[in-house]
Design a protein around this motif. Structure first.
Motif, PDB file in Angstrom:
ATOM      1  N   LEU A  94       0.821  -1.209   0.000  1.00  0.00           N
ATOM      2  CA  LEU A  94       0.000   0.000   0.000  1.00  0.00           C
ATOM      3  C   LEU A  94       0.857   1.262   0.000  1.00  0.00           C
ATOM      4  O   LEU A  94       0.330   2.368  -0.093  1.00  0.00           O
ATOM      5  CB  LEU A  94      -0.913   0.006   1.226  1.00  0.00           C
ATOM      6  N   SER A  95       2.164   1.094   0.120  1.00  0.00           N
ATOM      7  CA  SER A  95       3.104   2.212   0.123  1.00  0.00           C
ATOM      8  C   SER A  95       4.389   1.763  -0.566  1.00  0.00           C
ATOM      9  O   SER A  95       4.594   0.569  -0.804  1.00  0.00           O
ATOM     10  CB  SER A  95       3.406   2.667   1.557  1.00  0.00           C
ATOM     11  N   ASP A  96       5.248   2.723  -0.856  1.00  0.00           N
ATOM     12  CA  ASP A  96       6.468   2.417  -1.600  1.00  0.00           C
ATOM     13  C   ASP A  96       7.607   1.898  -0.728  1.00  0.00           C
ATOM     14  O   ASP A  96       8.598   1.405  -1.251  1.00  0.00           O
ATOM     15  CB  ASP A  96       6.947   3.659  -2.359  1.00  0.00           C
ATOM     16  N   GLY A  97       7.480   2.028   0.574  1.00  0.00           N
ATOM     17  CA  GLY A  97       8.559   1.574   1.450  1.00  0.00           C
ATOM     18  C   GLY A  97       8.023   1.158   2.796  1.00  0.00           C
ATOM     19  O   GLY A  97       6.816   1.214   3.055  1.00  0.00           O
ATOM     20  N   PRO A  98       8.907   0.748   3.701  1.00  0.00           N
ATOM     21  CA  PRO A  98       8.481   0.313   5.037  1.00  0.00           C
ATOM     22  C   PRO A  98       7.790   1.431   5.811  1.00  0.00           C
ATOM     23  O   PRO A  98       8.100   2.613   5.639  1.00  0.00           O
ATOM     24  CB  PRO A  98       9.795  -0.081   5.721  1.00  0.00           C
ATOM     25  N   ASP A  99       6.864   1.033   6.659  1.00  0.00           N
ATOM     26  CA  ASP A  99       6.184   1.990   7.524  1.00  0.00           C
ATOM     27  C   ASP A  99       7.204   2.630   8.468  1.00  0.00           C
ATOM     28  O   ASP A  99       8.124   1.960   8.952  1.00  0.00           O
ATOM     29  CB  ASP A  99       5.106   1.274   8.333  1.00  0.00           C
ATOM     30  N   TYR A 100       7.032   3.905   8.739  1.00  0.00           N
ATOM     31  CA  TYR A 100       8.010   4.650   9.527  1.00  0.00           C
ATOM     32  C   TYR A 100       8.164   4.095  10.936  1.00  0.00           C
ATOM     33  O   TYR A 100       9.284   3.916  11.425  1.00  0.00           O
ATOM     34  CB  TYR A 100       7.620   6.125   9.596  1.00  0.00           C
ATOM     35  N   SER A 101       7.056   3.795  11.609  1.00  0.00           N
ATOM     36  CA  SER A 101       7.137   3.490  13.040  1.00  0.00           C
ATOM     37  C   SER A 101       6.580   2.120  13.426  1.00  0.00           C
ATOM     38  O   SER A 101       6.626   1.755  14.594  1.00  0.00           O
ATOM     39  CB  SER A 101       6.398   4.567  13.837  1.00  0.00           C
ATOM     40  N   ARG A 102       6.069   1.356  12.473  1.00  0.00           N
ATOM     41  CA  ARG A 102       5.534   0.033  12.795  1.00  0.00           C
ATOM     42  C   ARG A 102       6.527  -1.051  12.380  1.00  0.00           C
ATOM     43  O   ARG A 102       7.315  -0.870  11.463  1.00  0.00           O
ATOM     44  CB  ARG A 102       4.193  -0.196  12.107  1.00  0.00           C
ATOM     45  N   VAL A 103       6.425  -2.163  13.077  1.00  0.00           N
ATOM     46  CA  VAL A 103       7.240  -3.331  12.744  1.00  0.00           C
ATOM     47  C   VAL A 103       6.343  -4.545  12.630  1.00  0.00           C
ATOM     48  O   VAL A 103       5.273  -4.614  13.252  1.00  0.00           O
ATOM     49  CB  VAL A 103       8.328  -3.601  13.812  1.00  0.00           C
ATOM     50  N   LEU A 138      17.463   4.761  15.328  1.00  0.00           N
ATOM     51  CA  LEU A 138      16.776   4.725  14.037  1.00  0.00           C
ATOM     52  C   LEU A 138      15.346   4.217  14.202  1.00  0.00           C
ATOM     53  O   LEU A 138      15.089   3.319  15.004  1.00  0.00           O
ATOM     54  CB  LEU A 138      17.511   3.784  13.070  1.00  0.00           C
ATOM     55  N   MET A 139      14.437   4.777  13.428  1.00  0.00           N
ATOM     56  CA  MET A 139      13.091   4.236  13.341  1.00  0.00           C
ATOM     57  C   MET A 139      13.113   3.038  12.393  1.00  0.00           C
ATOM     58  O   MET A 139      14.034   2.900  11.580  1.00  0.00           O
ATOM     59  CB  MET A 139      12.122   5.308  12.854  1.00  0.00           C
ATOM     60  N   PRO A 140      12.123   2.147  12.464  1.00  0.00           N
ATOM     61  CA  PRO A 140      12.169   0.924  11.653  1.00  0.00           C
ATOM     62  C   PRO A 140      12.414   1.153  10.164  1.00  0.00           C
ATOM     63  O   PRO A 140      13.163   0.393   9.538  1.00  0.00           O
ATOM     64  CB  PRO A 140      10.796   0.298  11.904  1.00  0.00           C
ATOM     65  N   SER A 141      11.821   2.187   9.591  1.00  0.00           N
ATOM     66  CA  SER A 141      12.009   2.426   8.154  1.00  0.00           C
ATOM     67  C   SER A 141      13.443   2.830   7.825  1.00  0.00           C
ATOM     68  O   SER A 141      13.841   2.806   6.656  1.00  0.00           O
ATOM     69  CB  SER A 141      11.041   3.509   7.669  1.00  0.00           C
ATOM     70  N   GLU A 142      14.218   3.184   8.855  1.00  0.00           N
ATOM     71  CA  GLU A 142      15.608   3.616   8.657  1.00  0.00           C
ATOM     72  C   GLU A 142      16.618   2.507   8.965  1.00  0.00           C
ATOM     73  O   GLU A 142      17.815   2.717   8.809  1.00  0.00           O
ATOM     74  CB  GLU A 142      15.895   4.833   9.550  1.00  0.00           C
ATOM     75  N   TRP A 143      16.131   1.354   9.405  1.00  0.00           N
ATOM     76  CA  TRP A 143      17.054   0.269   9.722  1.00  0.00           C
ATOM     77  C   TRP A 143      17.809  -0.154   8.470  1.00  0.00           C
ATOM     78  O   TRP A 143      17.297  -0.016   7.345  1.00  0.00           O
ATOM     79  CB  TRP A 143      16.294  -0.934  10.279  1.00  0.00           C
ATOM     80  N   PRO A 144      19.019  -0.667   8.629  1.00  0.00           N
ATOM     81  CA  PRO A 144      19.774  -1.124   7.461  1.00  0.00           C
ATOM     82  C   PRO A 144      19.045  -2.245   6.721  1.00  0.00           C
ATOM     83  O   PRO A 144      18.209  -2.940   7.298  1.00  0.00           O
ATOM     84  CB  PRO A 144      21.091  -1.630   8.044  1.00  0.00           C
TER      85      PRO A 144
END
Length: 199
Positions: A94-103, A138-144
């Motif tokens: 539903l989006s182009d990348g990982p959710d910012y704050s959910r895992v 880092l927030m989840p969307s910023e993880w390596p």
């Protein structure tokens, strides 16, 4: 106060006009804001970029009960035919990348494999473990790439949101889809539609 969902399931008659068959509130769906956002682009705060049937407006040829029910203060109208619902990829992003704050929370299942168990706001202990593991806050969307946190028997990973996570086809909306499917078997996939609005 919050918004409520309203709507109908309609079928198209042989003459071309639409007739109301089911009143959506009769399905007892309640306020499912995340489901609303995934389906219709309204409500939940998930940050969905591509809702399945995103606020398309009210069809010009709605059945008479719908035309009479929709008032000035109703908003965020949308609709979908059964053909469109039947074609949904419930695992599509539903989006182009990982959710910012959910895992995503993966847990072992019989056989030892990991399966997605839940999607949650990243708990503080997970963020703390990520900071310790990745060397920065880092927030989840910023993880390596490939980054994950193992904690208390679960594995936490960044997640790209999909419809199945918040409105699975066999979940609370299942009876709506079943009613549409049954009508489509009689009237045809393009001649059955769901019309919704909020207010």
């Amino acid at each position: 106060m919050g918004a409520d969902i309203d709507g109908v399931i309609e079928t198209r008659a042989s003459g071309g006009g639409w007739e109301m068959r089911f009143d959506l509130p009769d399905f007892g769906l309640g306020r499912q804001r995340f489901a609303w956002e995934c389906l219709f682009g309204f409500g939940g705060g998930l940050g969905v970029e591509r809702a399945l049937f995103d606020q398309r407006g009210l069809p010009d040829d709605v059945s008479e009960p719908v035309a009479g029910a929709c008032q000035e203060w109703h908003h965020s109208h949308s609709y979908a035919t059964w053909a469109e619902v039947a074609a949904v990829d419930w695992d599509g992003p539903l989006s182009d990348g990982p959710d910012y704050s959910r895992v995503g929370v993966w847990r072992p299942v019989p056989g030892g494999e990991l399966a997605l168990d839940d999607v949650v706001w990243a708990p503080i202990e997970v963020l703390d473990a990520a900071e310790q593991g990745f060397g920065e806050d880092l927030m989840p969307s910023e993880w390596p790439q490939g980054g994950e946190v193992h904690l208390n028997g679960a594995v936490y990973r960044p997640v790209v949101l999909t419809p199945r996570m918040f409105v699975p086809p066999d979940g609370s909306w299942g009876p709506v889809w079943a009613a549409m499917r049954e009508l489509a078997a009689v009237h045809g996939d393009e001649n059955v539609r769901l019309v919704v609005w909020f207010g």
